[in-house]
Write an enzyme that holds these catalytic residues in place. Sequence first.
Site, PDB file in Angstrom:
ATOM      1  N   LYS A  23      -6.288  -5.547  12.709  1.00  0.00           N
ATOM      2  CA  LYS A  23      -7.751  -5.459  12.644  1.00  0.00           C
ATOM      3  C   LYS A  23      -8.356  -6.808  12.271  1.00  0.00           C
ATOM      4  CE  LYS A  23      -9.466  -2.274   9.695  1.00  0.00           C
ATOM      5  NZ  LYS A  23     -10.700  -2.523   8.942  1.00  0.00           N
ATOM      6  N   GLY A  94     -16.837  -3.605   6.729  1.00  0.00           N
ATOM      7  CA  GLY A  94     -17.152  -4.690   5.801  1.00  0.00           C
ATOM      8  C   GLY A  94     -16.754  -6.045   6.358  1.00  0.00           C
ATOM      9  N   ARG A 122     -21.943  -1.250  -0.372  1.00  0.00           N
ATOM     10  CA  ARG A 122     -20.976  -2.289  -0.757  1.00  0.00           C
ATOM     11  C   ARG A 122     -21.676  -3.616  -1.059  1.00  0.00           C
ATOM     12  NH1 ARG A 122     -15.962  -2.051   3.207  1.00  0.00           N
ATOM     13  NH2 ARG A 122     -15.102  -3.355   1.535  1.00  0.00           N
ATOM     14  N   ASP A 311      -5.275  -3.129   0.257  1.00  0.00           N
ATOM     15  CA  ASP A 311      -5.457  -2.133   1.321  1.00  0.00           C
ATOM     16  C   ASP A 311      -4.381  -1.049   1.320  1.00  0.00           C
ATOM     17  OD1 ASP A 311      -7.718  -3.333   2.318  1.00  0.00           O
ATOM     18  OD2 ASP A 311      -6.698  -4.388   3.940  1.00  0.00           O
ATOM     19  N   ARG A 387      -8.496   4.921   5.252  1.00  0.00           N
ATOM     20  CA  ARG A 387      -7.184   4.769   4.588  1.00  0.00           C
ATOM     21  C   ARG A 387      -6.887   5.951   3.659  1.00  0.00           C
ATOM     22  NH1 ARG A 387      -5.726  -0.298   6.487  1.00  0.00           N
ATOM     23  NH2 ARG A 387      -7.418  -1.809   6.381  1.00  0.00           N
TER      24      ARG A 387
HETATM   25  C1  S3P Z   1     -10.062  -8.209   5.311  1.00  0.00           C
HETATM   26  C2  S3P Z   1     -10.035  -8.559   3.992  1.00  0.00           C
HETATM   27  C3  S3P Z   1      -9.804  -7.610   2.898  1.00  0.00           C
HETATM   28  C4  S3P Z   1      -9.363  -6.241   3.384  1.00  0.00           C
HETATM   29  C5  S3P Z   1     -10.031  -5.800   4.637  1.00  0.00           C
HETATM   30  C6  S3P Z   1      -9.883  -6.824   5.754  1.00  0.00           C
HETATM   31  C7  S3P Z   1     -10.289  -9.266   6.316  1.00  0.00           C
HETATM   32  O1  S3P Z   1     -10.983  -7.465   2.128  1.00  0.00           O
HETATM   33  O2  S3P Z   1      -9.567  -5.262   2.387  1.00  0.00           O
HETATM   34  O3  S3P Z   1      -9.466  -4.567   5.069  1.00  0.00           O
HETATM   35  O4  S3P Z   1     -10.077  -9.025   7.520  1.00  0.00           O
HETATM   36  O5  S3P Z   1     -10.690 -10.376   5.923  1.00  0.00           O
HETATM   37  P1  S3P Z   1     -11.347  -8.513   0.936  1.00  0.00           P
HETATM   38  O6  S3P Z   1     -11.654  -9.800   1.566  1.00  0.00           O
HETATM   39  O7  S3P Z   1     -12.544  -7.888   0.277  1.00  0.00           O
HETATM   40  O8  S3P Z   1     -10.163  -8.537   0.041  1.00  0.00           O
END
Ligand code: S3P
Length: 425
Positions: A23, A94, A122, A311, A387
Amino acid sequence: MTATVRIDPSVQVAGIVHTPGDKSISHRALLLAALGDGTSTIEGLSRGEDVGRTATIIQQLGASLAEVGGTIEVSGGRERLGAASQALDCGNSGTTMRLVMGLTAGLSGTSTLMGDSSLSRRPMDRVAIPLTQMGARVEGQGDKLTPPLLVHGGSLHGIRYELPVPSAQVKSAILLAGLFADGATTVIENVATRPNTEEMLLLAGADLHITPEGSSSAITIRPSALRPHAWRVPGDPSQAAFFIVAGLLASKGAITVPGLYGDPTRTGFLTVLERMGGSITRGEGDDLEVEAKSSNLRGTEIHSSEIPSVDEVPILAVAAAAASGTTRFIDVGELRIKESDRFSGSLVLAQRLGATAFAEGDDLIIEGLGSASAFVEVELDAHGDHRMAMAAAIAGLVGGGATVSGFDSVATSFPGFVDVLDSLR
Ligand code: S3P
């Protein structure tokens, strides 16, 4: 719509699992392709809804996208991109929102970024603070700057910024904005997080340097034009984690997952499971293959820096509930501000499986039952969190069955998850 799914238990779990494209790499391939002058191709892109949001947004910003026989072609370039008149809908993602904040901070004009009810809770201040220091202006709701957001971009200047919390999303937003900023932009990272943005920016020809500073690392980017690239997205280790734990916890069988992205920032969960006594065979490098066989697990201590971004905690909580002895997840408060409150979600899931679970500050402690065969039938509301839904489903598969509501969220990252799960019975 909140779908409810019933998962029946299976004594044996066996087979080969092909996970969706990673992803994180998928989002970045789309964004860097939009910035590259010319046509990039992407093989193996994640088909989850989250990555679909990023795909739509790069088109709203001016890139064009076509699918030719399973390959995605993106025609981009800095000159084509500009703030869009319509809101950019990041859905549940996010990563989309935080990375697009960085990109739109570099585009002159105002961009509106919105998300679903989970994303709208968030905090975006963690990205807005450095972008504001670079000269952008970000408006959001309340102290934590929750979405919807207005990003007023253009005329950025470089900064030196030490990340207050380990976050690949924040690092990436700053580096993307740094492409547009006058002078050098440096991000200091004290805990290594997934390095996709810097690795991929280098491949696209950015002027970027990584220098160790003691136990930290300094990533410096200067304004750069990007070139198009032929991206190949490897399998997602965080999605593989669900099936690897299934292979370990089932009474009989073995699961093999080939073709995974193998950076150590993403495979900490494998080291944890090995320490718990899991029978895991793994190759090395970028085309990682993992085999997991039925095992008796024992409890361990896991510090958040071992699994940055945390994660994999929901599925590790299921492993901890099946282990003999106590597992302590140390300093995992970040779980509270993921797609749902995964801190209490993981705790409640372990309790519903029959284990003892409690919190001490930001630590999560689980006293396991000694075997997944001792799991009781579980009911869980995933609160729209993919998740949590997948962790509960795996617990039901290897234990006493599960009824999971809020299961439609799984489509954000792993469409077809239930079909894969059913193929392993
Ligand atoms: C991600 C960073 C992580 C992770 C998310 C994907 C990314 O979050 O939890 O599933 O692709 O940069 P954080 O940057 O908040 O740790």
